[in-house]
Design a protein around this motif. Structure first.
Motif, mmCIF file in Angstrom:
data_model
loop_
_atom_site.group_PDB
_atom_site.id
_atom_site.type_symbol
_atom_site.label_atom_id
_atom_site.label_comp_id
_atom_site.label_asym_id
_atom_site.label_seq_id
_atom_site.Cartn_x
_atom_site.Cartn_y
_atom_site.Cartn_z
ATOM 1 N N ILE A 8 4.542 -15.689 5.866
ATOM 2 C CA ILE A 8 5.456 -14.782 6.565
ATOM 3 C C ILE A 8 6.335 -15.554 7.543
ATOM 4 O O ILE A 8 7.546 -15.325 7.646
ATOM 5 N N LYS A 9 5.728 -16.509 8.247
ATOM 6 C CA LYS A 9 6.479 -17.291 9.234
ATOM 7 C C LYS A 9 7.587 -18.111 8.584
ATOM 8 O O LYS A 9 8.717 -18.154 9.083
ATOM 9 N N GLY A 41 6.923 -12.660 2.419
ATOM 10 C CA GLY A 41 5.704 -13.351 2.826
ATOM 11 C C GLY A 41 4.657 -13.346 1.729
ATOM 12 O O GLY A 41 4.025 -14.373 1.442
ATOM 13 N N TYR A 85 3.356 -16.647 -0.426
ATOM 14 C CA TYR A 85 1.916 -16.890 -0.542
ATOM 15 C C TYR A 85 1.524 -17.053 -2.011
ATOM 16 O O TYR A 85 0.741 -17.943 -2.362
ATOM 17 N N SER A 141 9.096 -17.524 5.793
ATOM 18 C CA SER A 141 10.128 -16.594 5.303
ATOM 19 C C SER A 141 11.013 -16.126 6.446
ATOM 20 O O SER A 141 12.244 -16.051 6.309
#
Length: 442
Positions: free
Chosen positions: A322-323, A289, A293, A325
């Motif tokens: 994060i989502k 994540g 980013y 990934s």
């Protein structure tokens, strides 16, 4: 704890039997050499982070000192490597759970664990740290239990079906290369990949309240602790079980606890490796994540990726990154529904692991550029004996990559890493050049 959690895993609990059977007691030398060079790499990364602790990942320094093309190549390479490693851990988790619940489909287990750990990462960095602390603690307690049990057995000369437990077993009939020099050399890449993830500690620095203090403490102490755990475990294992009796098929931990009179050793170690795989998956989601980013953040502000993924949520985490990934990791439960993609996954995962060597080498090259830049802090957290240790570390990474071609099962992955570097690296380089030319013409 995060670095220990990311590094100590199935490579120790399950894979140590393979490395010991290949090299015997000289495996201690292999880990000592690897530990030395990983310490130097961490000092190089730590030195750059000390100069600018606001960075979320060490890839930012590759971009800064080697150029946007190298940074973009490294960012995508490292992110893909993390996600494929996460997929491997997710696959392992379902196998460990099925030890107790064989009737539950693997894809259901994988969805439950992925959803749970992704949620932990989305809540806050503090919650991730808390979860990782307990995951790592279980592993550490298991290793300490092994070491304490082993020391008691060796000092009391306990009798086992294999003879007496004793420190003398370690060097009885010692041979530096018991199965030839090639087996000794092939142990290096196997042990090298057991250390992957130690750089995770650098990814947490930017979210620490006292980064300068944490950088020094984490970098200097982490590797020493890991080496103690590896060394302590290896010494105890070979002291109780003569290394000639160790086989790659069974966990040395299981064998030691069984010889100590604990028949539930298999179930106990299965629980430990389950938490170990969960710990690694937790770390991979966290790291992936942050890296996604970083990739989005370094793109132009008007690009789609930057606008949607270079954002921080109210909880202080890169939630969108994060989502995405975690979504990529959904490939694993889909693969569990069919066996047709398993061979492709094995090749891709092997290639991504091998690409870590290239990423580490680029981090070292970035550090050399940092030393020549105006950012260099003469009174900072400097890498020791830089003029000698920096080129030695880069040469060592090159040596590790070359040894992959001496191991049949690693050749495809090594070739895949080269193809990826040449093709994707070339595309990234020429794309960057075209962007620079377009800006110059405008």
């Amino acid at each position: 704890m995060i670095a220990i959690g990311g590094t100590i895993g199935t490579g120790l609990f399950l894979g140590s039997g393979t490395t010991i059977s290949k090299t015997g007691p000289s495996i201690l030398l292999v880990y000592l050499v690897l530990g030395f060079f990983f310490f130097l790499m961490m000092r190089a990364i730590g030195e750059m982070l000390y100069s600018d602790p606001s960075q979320h990942t060490f890839v930012a320094f590759i971009t800064r000192y080697l150029g946007p093309a190298a940074g973009r190549f490294t960012g995508w390479t490292y992110w893909l490597g993390l996600t494929f490693c996460g997929m491997a851990e997710l696959s392992a988790i379902s196998t460990y759970v099925q030890f107790w619940f064989p009737t539950i489909p693997a894809w259901i287990i994988q969805l439950v664990f992925l959803g749970t750990l992704a949620s932990v990462n989305l809540i806050a960095a503090k919650i991730f740290g808390e979860a990782e602390f307990w995951f790592a603690l279980i592993k550490i307690l298991a290793i300490l239990a092994l070491i304490v049990t082993g020391i008691f057995m060796m000092t009391s000369h306990s009798v086992t079906p294999l003879g007496h437990a004793s420190f003398q077993n370690i060097f009885h009939n010692f041979s530096m290369f018991p199965h030839g020099g090639l087996s000794f050399i092939s142990a290096f890449p196997m042990a090298f990949f057991a250390f992957l993830g130690i750089e995770f500690v650098s990814i947490t620095i930017g979210e620490s309240t006292t980064p300068h203090r944490i950088i020094k403490k984490a970098v200097n102490e982490t590797l020493l602790k890991i080496l103690i755990f590896y060394f302590g475990a290896m010494i105890v294992i070979m002291g109780i079980i003569p290394w000639t009796h160790l086989t790659p098929q069974s966990s040395p931990f299981v064998q030691v606890f069984k010889l100590a009179g604990l028949p539930a050793a298999a179930a106990f170690i299965n629980f430990v490796v389950l938490t170990s795989a969960s710990s690694s998956l937790n770390s991979f989601i966290f790291s992936a994540g942050r890296h996604f980013y970083q990739i989005a953040d370094e793109l132009p502000s008007d690009s789609w990726l930057h606008q949607h993924f270079a954002t921080i949520s109210k909880n202080g985490v890169p939630a969108a990154a994060i989502k995405v990934s975690a979504l990529l990791l959904l490939i694993t439960p889909l693969m569990s529904l069919t066996n047709g993609t398993s061979a492709v996954f094995t090749i891709v995962a092997g290639s991504s692991n091998d690409m870590y060597i290239i990423v580490y080498a680029l981090a070292m090259l970035a550090h050399r550029k940092y030393r020549e830049s105006s950012d260099f802090l003469p009174n900072g957290f400097k890498m020791p004996w830089y003029k000698v240790t920096s080129p030695l570390t880069i040469a060592f990474f090159a040596f590790i990559f070359i040894t992959l071609f001496f191991i049949p099962q690693d050749i495809i992955g090594a070739i895949g890493a080269i193809v990826w570097t040449v093709v994707f690296g070339g595309i990234t380089y020429f794309h960057q050049r075209s962007m620079v030319s377009a800006d110059a013409n405008n």
